[in-house]
Design an enzyme around this catalytic site. Structure first.
Site, short mmCIF file in Angstrom:
data_model
loop_
_atom_site.label_atom_id
_atom_site.label_comp_id
_atom_site.label_asym_id
_atom_site.label_seq_id
_atom_site.Cartn_x
_atom_site.Cartn_y
_atom_site.Cartn_z
N GLY A 75 6.96 -9.90 -0.58
CA GLY A 75 5.91 -8.91 -0.79
C GLY A 75 6.42 -7.47 -0.78
CG HIS A 76 3.41 -4.40 -0.75
ND1 HIS A 76 2.60 -5.51 -0.67
CD2 HIS A 76 2.86 -3.50 0.09
CE1 HIS A 76 1.62 -5.28 0.16
NE2 HIS A 76 1.74 -4.08 0.65
CG ASN A 77 5.76 -1.41 1.47
OD1 ASN A 77 6.16 -0.91 0.42
ND2 ASN A 77 4.57 -1.17 1.96
CB SER A 84 4.74 -3.90 5.59
OG SER A 84 4.20 -3.11 4.55
#
Lengths: 364, 364, 364
Positions: free
Chosen positions: A259-261, A279
């Protein structure tokens, strides 16, 4: 192509006996080996099957009595898995891609392409892309604008890389892998039911209204270190404000979701269908077995090993070996599961005790 | 591109103080911000890190003493997540696709294409397709015959849409997403072992024979509402007799699987690697956290929230918050898991009781 | 296209009554049927809804009083699911691909293409490939060098097949499916923490060092039998020394992961998001429900049925019906789960017993 036994032994850092000038074309299992194949028979059990095949040379264990197996030569591998790995590098037949830049590829004129690069038909290379030397890009690959691919990359058919992605040297991506999809990040104007559930662990609080999801666009991209591999149809999302980061020598299997981050430290091994939500931060040398899931905003320390399908909802300290849904220490999981198996019997025992205690003389 | 602080504040519906004419190009975390970036420092903890970076303007919390952080201006966001979302829409740098219809795209002459549409190289648009205005179709996308894509769609590289798919306005599909794959539906001429197991919960009944699977072809397709997003390499299957249906404002993350005949209500949030098996019906405002699984022919009511990796085998009433394998109420799951952790100790306590009750005087 | 009721009945091997010369174009649910559709109303419950739609003919159950539903004709299906399957084969409208070999496909001159083959735009067919008669290859498909595809294959958009893959007749692959990605196989020069954990079930043993992963290249490829189907974005890895093998009539759903060296027997049904790790061997007629996971080097016997999200860590004997994480017999899982639900109450009962036994007279 063929290889001398003496050269294979040298590549393995292993000793050999017999005819070092014997040549083989590839490796085989003992029972199925042809005369031009070297059999992999790294224990007495496997060596017994040499008689079922036609191998004339074999990789055996240290100290094996090779002549008893009617061989012309033998290599002695101290660590069989590692030996196979080294041989496989030598003997990889490749995918047979036609080398060079194919006229049916689309390449933006602002692209900077290194020396000795292959780009297959129907591949797309966007504006301002930089591609390192000795890179092989198969057919139907996509590389978005302003991305950089380090030297010696190997992108198989249908790999899709978005804009502004930065990738180190020696990158390998299997067919259909995606790097730089937009992050999955949605907010509501008011506090949402999900946010309340996270606080209360079970209560959405108050009357539930329709949710209107506002999209958070990904302003950042993805940064990938050196010697990283991504499996077929795996996905790595862009970061929101800073890049999603994958460290050096991270190996991801098929259908992995990052996922993002997310940040992933060096040398992690991430097996098939693992998902890491937005994250979360993963340390170095972490191993996630297949179908492991990591919740968002979690910290997983260095050297953690998670067994198959572990579901991680809370931070995990460095070095821990975990298993289960939700994740607990592996020893504890095994202990809990054993107890659970015996639980139906425990109910009977307690019922028996109750009868004895509450009605000790068997009165009716 | 750059943005005035006063315009950002207006877009957020937030107040600001200081120099509203200061310009920034994008957002950053406080510690990594450059002078042309606005730092996101929405709590005192984050604001402390402003001194580590070079931001001259920041988004702070309501009531923050902005001048104490040595800033030229500050925006006061009542709800930080939502503020980031709004800013990200403004500042999205996009993928840098070349606009217009590329000559290396294949477009059937019977296609109806709206105004201001982009179609990238190596994309395929089949017969009788209708594409709405202001749609961006990246490279290597596939749109099957007789499909309709509403206005303002954004299809990234390698998206694959099959035949007869109907999609509303504002559709977003991440790289490699698939809409309109054939449903996975197989029947046997005689009653199969699986059918018996479903009735008996454990017994295949009788001697097991070889299964000959007869394929049920998908005669219908997929209907998708407005403002839907599909994640990278997600898959939505066709319906058998009537369309698979995804409502308005449904957001799906990467590697999601939506089986044939499924219906999903408005505003659902479906996280990474969720799977919904054939013919299940999902209500409105439902949230499925990552790796949730829904069995086939299940009904999940409105506003249900399922925690990570929940496995849903039975119908779920509206509003319920669930977790676990199999799914139970989240509070109940937590209670059961706590009990399970203490279970090994319970065995010892019961053994102790047995000793006391069955041999109360310690006789040997 | 339209079909006579008498021909549909013949195709189903079913009887009919009424006007066998009535024509329909496709199937529908009773409530939504138009006059040119045959309604599927295979139980009295569904038949009640015939009055809501406009069907003039229907598929009913054996013995139904068809004339009471105001129909012009009825077909009597002894097994509804199977009847739908047979009708769907007749009435499949297909994807509308333009037939023939498209000039925008890339086809290596050494390829051998059978009769009546379609190859869509932007598809890539490598050197020495052999493609059987009556095969349909959609747009943007990849077939690697030296691969063989049997007669009557149907490869949808974006399917990616690597080098040296061998596939039997009647192969179907949904959009984005991958066959022949490299296996995920990494060794360390020294014994790794993971290897120690597998021996000790929980202890990595000794100080943890950085792991340097050496890649084992895939020297072999994939062999697939006849009548196999692969779902959208599914992945099948190459074998290391011998091919990964998928038997005849195996059906895989979307997002399935099949690791290197795996062998799968005939007639298996592998549902969405199932993962089978490297070197596991699956028998014949096995059914894995959605999200099932199989650890590496596992043996699963013939006719095993695993319920949704079953996680298989150990060998499973033939014929067993299993469920859970880790997998146990389905009956046992249900029994254990029932006990677990009652466990919090058991704690209270034991506490009560302790009070009675250890302080029988209520002394303070």
């Amino acid at each position: 192509m063929s290889y001398y036994v003496k050269d294979i032994a040298a590549a393995l850092g292993a000793g050999f006996e017999g005819d070092g000038d014997f040549q083989v074309s590839t490796v085989a299992e003992p029972a199925h080996a042809k005369p031009d194949q070297i059999a992999l028979a790294t224990s007495p059990k496997y060596a017994e099957e040499l008689s079922l095949g036609n191998a004339e040379v074999a990789v055996l264990w240290t100290g094996a009595d090779w002549q008893s197996y009617d061989l012309k030569a033998a290599i002695f591998a101290p660590r069989p898995r590692y030996a196979l790995s080294r041989m496989s590098v030598m003997m990889d037949p490749g995918q047979g891609y036609e080398l060079g830049i194919h006229p049916q590829a689309y390449i933006d004129p602002t692209t900077k392409i290194g020396k000795n690069v292959t780009i297959g038909p129907f591949s797309y290379v966007g504006a301002q892309v930089v591609i390192g030397d000795d890179t092989i890009i198969a057919a139907q690959v996509h590389i978005g604008s302003n991305s950089q691919i380090g030297k010696g990359a190997y992108l198989r058919e249908g790999v899709k890389i978005g804009a502004r992605v930065t990738i180190g040297t020696g990158f390998i991506a299997q067919p259909g892998a995606v790097v730089g999809s937009d992050g999955f990040s949605f907010a509501t104007e008011d506090v949402s039911g999900v946010e309340n559930v996270r606080k209360t662990l079970g209560d959405q609080k108050g009357a539930v209204k329709d949710q209107v999801w506002t999209r958070t666009h990904s302003l950042a991209s993805v940064t990938i270190g050196n010697d990283v591999e991504l499996g077929a149809n795996s996905c790595v999302d862009c970061g929101t404000v800073r890049d999603t980061v994958i460290g050096n020598s991270v190996k991801c299997d098929n259908l992995v979701h990052i996922g993002h981050n997310v940040t992933i430290g060096d040398n992690c091994l991430i097996c098939g269908q693992v998902g890491i939500a937005g994250s979360s931060r993963i340390g170095r040398n972490v191993v996630f077995a297949g179908q492991t899931g990591v919740s968002d905003n979690i910290f997983v320390g260095d050297n953690v090993i998670a067994g198959g399908a572990t579901k991680i909802f809370t931070n995990v300290p460095a070095g821990r070996v975990i298993l289960g849904y939700p994740a607990v220490k592996m020893e504890r999981h095994i202990e809990m599961f054993k107890a659970l198996r015996r639980l139906p019997r425990l109910f009977k025992e307690v019922a028996e005790l109750q009868k004895n205690v509450l009605n000790p003389r068997g009165k009716k």
